[in-house]
Design a protein around this motif. Structure first.
Motif, PDB file in Angstrom:
ATOM      1  N   ARG A  36      13.019  11.364  -4.891  1.00 54.34           N
ATOM      2  CA  ARG A  36      11.824  12.143  -4.616  1.00 54.34           C
ATOM      3  C   ARG A  36      10.707  11.699  -5.571  1.00 54.34           C
ATOM      4  NH1 ARG A  36      14.798  12.837  -1.045  1.00 54.34           N
ATOM      5  NH2 ARG A  36      15.503  14.804  -0.095  1.00 54.34           N
ATOM      6  N   PRO A  37       9.981  10.629  -5.254  1.00 52.88           N
ATOM      7  CA  PRO A  37       8.938  10.139  -6.162  1.00 52.88           C
ATOM      8  C   PRO A  37       7.744  11.083  -6.258  1.00 52.88           C
ATOM      9  CG  PRO A  37       9.608   8.443  -4.568  1.00 52.88           C
ATOM     10  CD  PRO A  37      10.162   9.754  -4.099  1.00 52.88           C
ATOM     11  N   HIS A  38       6.979  10.899  -7.322  1.00 54.62           N
ATOM     12  CA  HIS A  38       5.694  11.579  -7.454  1.00 54.62           C
ATOM     13  C   HIS A  38       4.784  11.167  -6.301  1.00 54.62           C
ATOM     14  CE1 HIS A  38       1.466  11.764  -8.795  1.00 54.62           C
ATOM     15  NE2 HIS A  38       1.813  12.684  -9.699  1.00 54.62           N
ATOM     16  N   SER A  39       4.627   9.857  -6.101  1.00 51.95           N
ATOM     17  CA  SER A  39       3.840   9.281  -5.011  1.00 51.95           C
ATOM     18  C   SER A  39       4.452   7.922  -4.684  1.00 51.95           C
ATOM     19  CB  SER A  39       2.369   9.110  -5.411  1.00 51.95           C
ATOM     20  OG  SER A  39       1.772  10.359  -5.713  1.00 51.95           O
ATOM     21  N   ALA A  40       4.179   7.429  -3.469  1.00 50.51           N
ATOM     22  CA  ALA A  40       4.815   6.179  -3.055  1.00 50.51           C
ATOM     23  C   ALA A  40       3.983   5.486  -1.995  1.00 50.51           C
ATOM     24  CB  ALA A  40       6.216   6.455  -2.520  1.00 50.51           C
ATOM     25  N   THR A  41       4.277   4.201  -1.797  1.00 50.13           N
ATOM     26  CA  THR A  41       3.617   3.435  -0.739  1.00 50.13           C
ATOM     27  C   THR A  41       4.600   2.504  -0.042  1.00 50.13           C
ATOM     28  OG1 THR A  41       1.746   1.989  -0.205  1.00 50.13           O
ATOM     29  CG2 THR A  41       2.900   1.537  -2.258  1.00 50.13           C
ATOM     30  N   VAL A  42       4.402   2.339   1.263  1.00 45.66           N
ATOM     31  CA  VAL A  42       4.982   1.243   2.032  1.00 45.66           C
ATOM     32  C   VAL A  42       3.824   0.305   2.333  1.00 45.66           C
ATOM     33  CG1 VAL A  42       6.215   0.537   4.112  1.00 45.66           C
ATOM     34  CG2 VAL A  42       6.735   2.743   3.036  1.00 45.66           C
ATOM     35  N   GLY A 101       7.899  -2.388   0.754  1.00 44.32           N
ATOM     36  CA  GLY A 101       7.170  -3.133   1.774  1.00 44.32           C
ATOM     37  C   GLY A 101       7.859  -4.465   1.986  1.00 44.32           C
ATOM     38  N   THR A 102       7.541  -5.128   3.084  1.00 47.42           N
ATOM     39  CA  THR A 102       8.145  -6.427   3.338  1.00 47.42           C
ATOM     40  C   THR A 102       7.658  -7.459   2.332  1.00 47.42           C
ATOM     41  OG1 THR A 102       8.307  -5.898   5.692  1.00 47.42           O
ATOM     42  CG2 THR A 102       8.499  -8.224   5.076  1.00 47.42           C
ATOM     43  N   ASN A 103       6.373  -7.430   2.031  1.00 46.53           N
ATOM     44  CA  ASN A 103       5.783  -8.391   1.092  1.00 46.53           C
ATOM     45  C   ASN A 103       4.830  -7.694   0.130  1.00 46.53           C
ATOM     46  OD1 ASN A 103       6.843 -11.002   2.168  1.00 46.53           O
ATOM     47  ND2 ASN A 103       5.743 -10.330   4.000  1.00 46.53           N
ATOM     48  N   GLY A 104       4.720  -8.270  -1.076  1.00 46.41           N
ATOM     49  CA  GLY A 104       3.743  -7.778  -2.049  1.00 46.41           C
ATOM     50  C   GLY A 104       4.251  -6.743  -3.022  1.00 46.41           C
ATOM     51  N   LYS A 105       5.543  -6.388  -2.954  1.00 45.77           N
ATOM     52  CA  LYS A 105       6.055  -5.308  -3.799  1.00 45.77           C
ATOM     53  C   LYS A 105       5.900  -5.608  -5.283  1.00 45.77           C
ATOM     54  CE  LYS A 105      10.198  -5.549  -1.967  1.00 45.77           C
ATOM     55  NZ  LYS A 105       9.945  -6.501  -0.871  1.00 45.77           N
ATOM     56  N   PRO A 147      -7.110 -11.944   0.741  1.00 48.01           N
ATOM     57  CA  PRO A 147      -7.136 -10.635   1.413  1.00 48.01           C
ATOM     58  C   PRO A 147      -5.886  -9.788   1.183  1.00 48.01           C
ATOM     59  CG  PRO A 147      -8.038 -12.314   2.856  1.00 48.01           C
ATOM     60  CD  PRO A 147      -7.513 -13.038   1.648  1.00 48.01           C
ATOM     61  N   HIS A 148      -4.707 -10.403   1.321  1.00 46.47           N
ATOM     62  CA  HIS A 148      -3.501  -9.586   1.158  1.00 46.47           C
ATOM     63  C   HIS A 148      -3.342  -9.099  -0.277  1.00 46.47           C
ATOM     64  CE1 HIS A 148      -2.021 -13.559  -0.064  1.00 46.47           C
ATOM     65  NE2 HIS A 148      -1.017 -12.947  -0.670  1.00 46.47           N
ATOM     66  N   ASN A 149      -3.892  -9.836  -1.235  1.00 47.33           N
ATOM     67  CA  ASN A 149      -3.786  -9.402  -2.619  1.00 47.33           C
ATOM     68  C   ASN A 149      -4.796  -8.297  -2.926  1.00 47.33           C
ATOM     69  OD1 ASN A 149      -2.082  -9.946  -4.843  1.00 47.33           O
ATOM     70  ND2 ASN A 149      -3.829 -10.773  -5.965  1.00 47.33           N
ATOM     71  N   ILE A 150      -5.926  -8.308  -2.244  1.00 43.13           N
ATOM     72  CA  ILE A 150      -6.864  -7.182  -2.341  1.00 43.13           C
ATOM     73  C   ILE A 150      -6.183  -5.919  -1.813  1.00 43.13           C
ATOM     74  CG2 ILE A 150      -9.078  -6.259  -1.580  1.00 43.13           C
ATOM     75  CD1 ILE A 150      -9.314  -8.581  -3.532  1.00 43.13           C
ATOM     76  N   ALA A 151      -5.441  -6.054  -0.724  1.00 46.37           N
ATOM     77  CA  ALA A 151      -4.698  -4.911  -0.192  1.00 46.37           C
ATOM     78  C   ALA A 151      -3.685  -4.403  -1.214  1.00 46.37           C
ATOM     79  CB  ALA A 151      -4.007  -5.300   1.110  1.00 46.37           C
ATOM     80  N   ASN A 152      -2.982  -5.323  -1.889  1.00 45.69           N
ATOM     81  CA  ASN A 152      -2.050  -4.916  -2.945  1.00 45.69           C
ATOM     82  C   ASN A 152      -2.774  -4.132  -4.032  1.00 45.69           C
ATOM     83  OD1 ASN A 152       0.016  -6.335  -1.650  1.00 45.69           O
ATOM     84  ND2 ASN A 152      -0.247  -8.163  -2.910  1.00 45.69           N
ATOM     85  N   ALA A 204       6.469   2.614 -12.911  1.00 45.56           N
ATOM     86  CA  ALA A 204       6.031   1.892 -11.721  1.00 45.56           C
ATOM     87  C   ALA A 204       7.263   1.199 -11.161  1.00 45.56           C
ATOM     88  CB  ALA A 204       4.938   0.882 -12.076  1.00 45.56           C
ATOM     89  N   VAL A 205       7.743   1.647 -10.009  1.00 45.68           N
ATOM     90  CA  VAL A 205       9.081   1.308  -9.536  1.00 45.68           C
ATOM     91  C   VAL A 205       9.014   0.497  -8.238  1.00 45.68           C
ATOM     92  CG1 VAL A 205      11.337   2.210  -8.907  1.00 45.68           C
ATOM     93  CG2 VAL A 205       9.900   3.477 -10.530  1.00 45.68           C
ATOM     94  N   GLU A 206       9.569  -0.703  -8.263  1.00 41.78           N
ATOM     95  CA  GLU A 206       9.723  -1.499  -7.046  1.00 41.78           C
ATOM     96  C   GLU A 206      11.082  -1.201  -6.426  1.00 41.78           C
ATOM     97  OE1 GLU A 206      10.478  -6.099  -5.618  1.00 41.78           O
ATOM     98  OE2 GLU A 206       9.306  -5.773  -7.446  1.00 41.78           O
ATOM     99  N   LEU A 207      11.089  -0.897  -5.127  1.00 39.24           N
ATOM    100  CA  LEU A 207      12.328  -0.558  -4.432  1.00 39.24           C
ATOM    101  C   LEU A 207      12.460  -1.393  -3.167  1.00 39.24           C
ATOM    102  CD1 LEU A 207      12.180   3.331  -4.746  1.00 39.24           C
ATOM    103  CD2 LEU A 207      13.584   1.758  -6.082  1.00 39.24           C
ATOM    104  N   SER A 208      13.638  -1.963  -2.973  1.00 39.98           N
ATOM    105  CA  SER A 208      13.925  -2.725  -1.763  1.00 39.98           C
ATOM    106  C   SER A 208      14.471  -1.803  -0.678  1.00 39.98           C
ATOM    107  CB  SER A 208      14.944  -3.818  -2.070  1.00 39.98           C
ATOM    108  OG  SER A 208      16.226  -3.246  -2.299  1.00 39.98           O
ATOM    109  N   SER A 209      14.485  -2.302   0.547  1.00 40.90           N
ATOM    110  CA  SER A 209      15.066  -1.523   1.639  1.00 40.90           C
ATOM    111  C   SER A 209      16.549  -1.282   1.403  1.00 40.90           C
ATOM    112  CB  SER A 209      14.842  -2.244   2.969  1.00 40.90           C
ATOM    113  OG  SER A 209      15.390  -3.560   2.932  1.00 40.90           O
ATOM    114  N   TYR A 210      17.232  -2.249   0.777  1.00 42.83           N
ATOM    115  CA  TYR A 210      18.654  -2.068   0.448  1.00 42.83           C
ATOM    116  C   TYR A 210      18.835  -0.859  -0.472  1.00 42.83           C
ATOM    117  CZ  TYR A 210      19.071  -7.085   1.720  1.00 42.83           C
ATOM    118  OH  TYR A 210      19.040  -8.308   2.338  1.00 42.83           O
TER     119      TYR A 210
END
Length: 489
Positions: free
Chosen positions: A192-198, A131-135, A301-306, A177-183
């Motif tokens: 091929r993750p088990h599950s993922a989020t943008v 994601g752009t922010n909150g990863k 609010p944005h941290n609740i979303a995280n 628990a894996v943080e991935l950048s767009s790069y």
């Protein structure tokens, strides 16, 4: 539909192979060591040739017994015989080395792709976040929730420890628990993750990706081959588009998260309660309480979303509801992320130096009212009209610092002309103290002085951490001065 496949054994994949590694940084050194371990002949290339580079090169060549050769000062020429290039995340796709590789028909992998292919037969599954922010915050929340459920679950990837080192570790992890950048995602075709989020998408790194669509599509690679859940942000339709275009394993579900009341197959918020209508038996009619908003620190609010995104990934992995609550309560965010520094004379001082772009700053500004806003730095091509227009009613005043502060000042003049603005020309080490002093002068009881720069920090500071530290130090000095005055009265 994509089916998960077991990667080839590393010895078969790499023994005797000529591999070029692009970059002599942390991930490049990690990749070179791993490839040498499995019998590859490795050449590391880097455009730098400083004393630091030469020291790293000598150490790496010595530690690998000659299996790794380092070539400094020339990063554009493909070494003869190369059959694979492994790149560090920051190298742009249009780099001359990659053009040479493409002309020679040589594949280019990133460090994440290499790590994925180095997994053993009993490798733990990956729960992946971008994601752009909150990863970083979301990955740390996720790891905390997984650990509360009794799983051995590190937070890894772009967050710190190179994934290559993690997958080759002898630690018996249950899940990552894996943080991935767009790069990283750009160069990871087999992931091929088990599950993922943008988590969200906003313009960022467009100079690297070339366009917003290319940036979004690279983020969307995280959904490819997901087995259980593709978690998206209901408030950001682009993240749902990425789910819809992904090729996933049959039976994988699209799971939304929202700050509103959730529909079936969503997690959301009802009367201050985080609830799950996705991983319950009768999601059409039932919801499972997971935690209270007050269990999330900070409860912006944005941290609740995280937190909801982290909870969705954890629930996809089978974590019980009570572990979500326990994990969120145990989690403490890193410094400089909506960090409350102190209250001085009835005014709250909050450090969100990590808000280095307009998207992050918009979320930060939405968490407080009224605000004395401390902002500015290197804009990196950003514009500020929409940000200021949306936040105008919340602003008591603004204190501007940094090289591109005039861009914010001009946006304030257009969209918030009644908001007092202090424009600080200083760029010396005392500039932040001056900014905090001006902010304290403008603030009244009940206000929040918020450092949310919307800009990068390198015009005045080494990084955003140093900028946040300077703000916190100035606030503590302000508080100490206040206590001293009270004692003298």
């Amino acid at each position: 539909m994509t089916e998960p496949t077991q990667p080839p054994a590393p010895a078969e994949e790499f023994a005797g192979r000529e591999v070029t590694v692009a970059g002599l940084g942390v991930s490049g050194i990690s990749a070179a060591r791993a490839l040498a371990r499995f019998g590859a002949r490795v050449t590391v290339v880097d455009g730098g040739d400083s004393e630091t580079h030469r020291g790293r090169a000598a150490e790496l060549e010595s530690a690998t017994g000659g299996a790794v050769t380092v070539r400094l000062g020339d990063a554009g020429t493909l070494p003869p015989g190369t059959t694979l290039v492994v790149t560090s995340p920051g190298w742009k796709p249009d780099s001359p080395l990659f053009a040479a590789a493409a002309e020679a028909g040589v594949p280019v992998w990133g460090d994440v792709e290499l790590a994925w292919r180095l997994r053993g037969p009993d490798a733990p599954p990956w729960l992946a976040v971008t994601g752009t922010n909150g990863k970083t915050t979301t990955v740390q929340m996720l790891a905390s929730i997984l650990r509360a459920a009794g799983h051995r679950a590190p937070a890894v990837g772009n967050i710190g420890t190179p994934l290559v080192d993690v997958v080759l570790s002898e630690e018996p992890y249950d899940v990552l628990a894996v943080e991935l950048s767009s790069y990283q995602l750009h160069w990871a075709p087999s992931l091929r993750p088990h599950s993922a989020t943008v988590l969200n998408l906003a313009p960022d790194h467009l100079d690297w990706h070339g366009s917003m669509r290319a940036y979004a599509d690279d983020k969307g690679r995280i959904y490819e081959g997901n087995r259980t859940a593709c978690v998206y942000n209901v408030a950001d339709p682009e993240t749902e588009r990425l789910v819809r275009q992904a090729d996933v394993v049959e039976g994988c579900r699209a799971i939304g998260f929202t700050l509103g009341s959730p529909r079936p197959s969503e997690l959301g918020v009802v009367d201050g309660i985080l609830v799950d209508r996705a991983f319950v038996e009768n999601r059409a009619e039932q919801a499972q309480e997971l935690a209270e908003v007050s269990d999330v620190t900070p409860a912006a609010p944005h941290n609740i979303a995280n937190a909801l995104a982290a909870a969705a990934l954890a629930r996809a992995f089978g974590v019980p509801a009570n572990a979500v609550r326990e994990g969120l309560r145990a989690f403490q965010p890193d410094a400089h992320r909506i960090q409350h520094v102190a209250d001085v004379d009835g005014v709250a001082y909050v450090d969100d130096s990590k808000a280095t772009n307009t998207h992050a700053t918009e979320a930060s500004l939405a968490a407080y009212d009224p605000i004395v806003w401390v902002a500015g730095g290197l804009a990196k091509g950003a514009t500020f009209d929409e940000l200021v227009r949306n936040a105008a009613k919340r602003l008591r005043a603004a204190v501007l610092i940094g090289a591109d502060r005039h861009l914010i000042r001009e946006a304030l003049a257009r969209h918030a002309p009644d908001v007092p603005v202090v424009d600080l020309e200083r760029t010396d080490t005392g500039a932040m103290s001056a900014a905090v002093a001006e902010a304290s002068r403008l603030a009244v009881t009940g206000d929040t002085v918020l450092l949310a720069p919307a800009c990068a920090s390198m015009d005045m500071f080494v990084n955003y951490n140093a900028r946040g530290d300077a703000f916190a130090d100035a606030v503590r000095d302000l508080a100490a001065d206040g206590r001293e005055r009270q004692e003298q009265q």
